[in-house]
Scaffold this active site. Structure first.
Site, PDB file in Angstrom:
ATOM      1  N   HIS A   1       0.865  -1.208   0.000  1.00 39.14           N
ATOM      2  CA  HIS A   1       0.000   0.000   0.000  1.00 39.14           C
ATOM      3  C   HIS A   1       0.888   1.239   0.000  1.00 39.14           C
ATOM      4  CE1 HIS A   1      -3.831   2.174   1.359  1.00 39.14           C
ATOM      5  NE2 HIS A   1      -2.903   3.111   1.149  1.00 39.14           N
TER       6      HIS A   1
ATOM      7  N   HIS B   1       1.566   5.416  -1.717  1.00 44.82           N
ATOM      8  CA  HIS B   1       1.223   6.586  -2.538  1.00 44.82           C
ATOM      9  C   HIS B   1       2.505   7.144  -3.141  1.00 44.82           C
ATOM     10  CE1 HIS B   1      -2.928   6.825  -0.968  1.00 44.82           C
ATOM     11  NE2 HIS B   1      -2.365   6.306   0.117  1.00 44.82           N
TER      12      HIS B   1
ATOM     13  N   LYS C   1      -9.274  -0.053  -5.936  1.00 38.55           N
ATOM     14  CA  LYS C   1      -9.306   0.587  -4.616  1.00 38.55           C
ATOM     15  C   LYS C   1     -10.610   1.334  -4.388  1.00 38.55           C
ATOM     16  CE  LYS C   1      -7.867   2.317  -0.718  1.00 38.55           C
ATOM     17  NZ  LYS C   1      -6.669   3.017  -0.306  1.00 38.55           N
TER      18      LYS C   1
ATOM     19  N   HIS D   1     -10.476   1.328   1.645  1.00 37.23           N
ATOM     20  CA  HIS D   1     -10.288   2.339   2.676  1.00 37.23           C
ATOM     21  C   HIS D   1     -11.522   2.177   3.563  1.00 37.23           C
ATOM     22  CE1 HIS D   1      -8.746   6.216   4.319  1.00 37.23           C
ATOM     23  NE2 HIS D   1      -9.935   6.115   4.887  1.00 37.23           N
TER      24      HIS D   1
ATOM     25  N   HIS E   1      -4.641  -0.610   5.876  1.00 35.02           N
ATOM     26  CA  HIS E   1      -4.197   0.182   7.026  1.00 35.02           C
ATOM     27  C   HIS E   1      -5.111   0.066   8.249  1.00 35.02           C
ATOM     28  CE1 HIS E   1      -7.015   2.863   5.057  1.00 35.02           C
ATOM     29  NE2 HIS E   1      -6.143   3.306   4.182  1.00 35.02           N
TER      30      HIS E   1
ATOM     31  N   ASP F   1       1.495   2.691   3.485  1.00 30.83           N
ATOM     32  CA  ASP F   1       0.635   3.866   3.291  1.00 30.83           C
ATOM     33  C   ASP F   1       1.451   5.152   3.344  1.00 30.83           C
ATOM     34  OD1 ASP F   1      -1.693   5.208   2.683  1.00 30.83           O
ATOM     35  OD2 ASP F   1      -2.491   5.163   4.720  1.00 30.83           O
TER      36      ASP F   1
HETATM   37  O1  DOR Z   1      -3.603   9.683   5.406  1.00 31.52           O
HETATM   38  C1  DOR Z   1      -3.910   9.351   4.291  1.00 31.52           C
HETATM   39  N1  DOR Z   1      -3.297   9.890   3.213  1.00 31.52           N
HETATM   40  N2  DOR Z   1      -4.885   8.463   4.110  1.00 31.52           N
HETATM   41  C2  DOR Z   1      -5.371   8.177   2.894  1.00 31.52           C
HETATM   42  O2  DOR Z   1      -6.260   7.376   2.795  1.00 31.52           O
HETATM   43  C3  DOR Z   1      -4.854   8.874   1.696  1.00 31.52           C
HETATM   44  C4  DOR Z   1      -3.497   9.350   1.909  1.00 31.52           C
HETATM   45  C5  DOR Z   1      -3.050  10.352   0.876  1.00 31.52           C
HETATM   46  O3  DOR Z   1      -3.236  10.100  -0.323  1.00 31.52           O
HETATM   47  O4  DOR Z   1      -2.480  11.373   1.244  1.00 31.52           O
HETATM   48 ZN    ZN Z   2      -3.352   5.119   1.493  1.00 31.00          ZN
END
Ligand code: DOR
Ligand code: ZN
Length: 345
Positions: free
Chosen positions: A14, A16, A99, A136, A174, A247
């Site tokens: 997971h 970003h 997702k 999520h 998460h 995450d």
């Molecule tokens: O804290 C988070 N940041 N939770 C999420 O679900 C998305 C992520 C983000 O893309 O910044």
């Molecule tokens: Zn995330």
């Protein structure tokens, strides 16, 4: 005392990565540590089609450092309008998963799902094509306390989806609560969960230590100690239903340190080191390899990695910030403080 460990190169289930200059800035941190990562689709605009996902994949490959050996695993962003045809295309295009974001739950989730029943056609197609659903798992109802969002999601929605689509593989992403741990433990084999480093290392006090701490704000939000402890116990339990997903979610320092701070904790710079710390504190270093390197691959039905990594117990100080391109910076987890383990490169 163990001062050096070698184990199979891990994967991040997971992550970003963002896009553009930020992508190029953060990607080396992940590529150095992890062999593969499930890349989240919450770009602006979101990655809702296979064509968009494959174009994003190419941008990631182009941004990789020359010497890197890293494979991004792409995901689609589920919307109310996702068709069965798009799901078939996703399967054919090697998309790894789809997702679900509840509309308005978090960063770039404006196009997310407004009501789960609207996605049942897509979920049925995913079940048919064996394409995993990544959740999520939070409700956004204004009458639900923000700390209860995950628990209520399980009660109101996850039970229902699991019943309706018994063959659909699902990852509750998460997880942050004892309730989520218990749900996963008693769920069928088709349902698993990822666990972040911040949710096993920090409880919600970390958001209020001597003032308001925006760099400890993420969604799902940190929970009370009892929950942190339960999630850590799950991570170190050796139960293959729980595996690593950082995450890591970079936001610029100015976006975090603002009147309306963005949710997201950046942890890719120490993506495996922080878990190593947590597992050592729990006296469970022997359980790290399964959690970090085996169980996720097994769940996604991908081969386990063959390469190894080595970490040594030698503290290092995390920089106050890392450049994010365009004059921006990201403040990493543990900025200016020590991490006990380091990766031998
Ligand atoms: O804290 C988070 N940041 N939770 C999420 O679900 C998305 C992520 C983000 O893309 O910044
Ligand atoms: Zn995330």
């Amino acid at each position: 005392m163990t001062t050096k460990i070698t184990f199979t190169r891990p994967d991040d289930w997971h992550l970003h990565l963002r896009d553009g200059v930020a992508l190029a800035a953060v990607l080396p941190h992940t590529a150095l540590r992890f062999a593969r990562a499930i890349v989240m689709p919450n770009l602006k605009p979101p990655v809702t089609t296979t064509a968009l996902a494959l174009a994003y994949r190419k941008r990631i490959m182009d941004a990789l450092p020359k010497e890197a050996r890293f494979e991004p695993l792409m995901t689609l962003y589920l919307t109310d309008n996702m068709t069965a045809e798009e799901i078939a295309l996703a399967k054919a295009g090697q998309i790894a998963a789809v997702k679900y974001y509840p509309a308005g739950a978090t960063t770039n989730s404006e196009s997310g799902v407004t009501a789960l029943p609207k996605t049942y056609t897509a979920l049925a197609a995913m079940e048919e094509h064996d394409l995993p659903l990544l959740l999520h798992g939070e409700v956004t109802d204004s009458d639900v306390d923000v700390f209860d969002r995950e628990k209520i999601f399980i009660d109101r929605h996850l039970n229902e989806i699991a019943k309706r689509f018994p063959k659909l593989r699902i990852v509750l992403e998460h997880i942050t609560t004892q309730e989520a741990v218990e749900f996963i433990q008693s769920a069928p084999r088709t349902i698993a969960a990822t666990i972040t480093a911040h949710h096993v290392l920090l409880n919600r006090n970390a958001m209020f230590e001597g003032g308001l701490r925006p760099h400890h704000y993420s969604l799902p939000v940190l929970k009370r100690e009892q929950h942190r402890a339960a999630v850590l116990r799950a991570a170190v339990s050796g139960n293959p239903k729980f595996f690593l997903g950082t995450d890591s979610a970079p936001h610029s320092k100015s976006a975090k340190e603002s009147a309306c701070s963005c949710a997201g904790i950046y942890s890719a710079h120490a993506g495996i080191e922080l878990y190593t710390e947590a597992f050592e504190q729990a006296g469970a270093l022997d359980k790290l390899e399964g959690f970090a390197s085996f169980y996720g691959a097994d769940f996604y039905r991908l081969p386990r990695n063959e390469e190894k990594i080595t970490l040594i117990k030698e503290a290092w100080t995390v920089p106050q910030e890392y450049a994010l391109g365009d004059g921006n910076a990201v403040v990493p987890l543990r900025a200016g403080q020590a991490v006990a383990w380091q990766l031998l490169t």
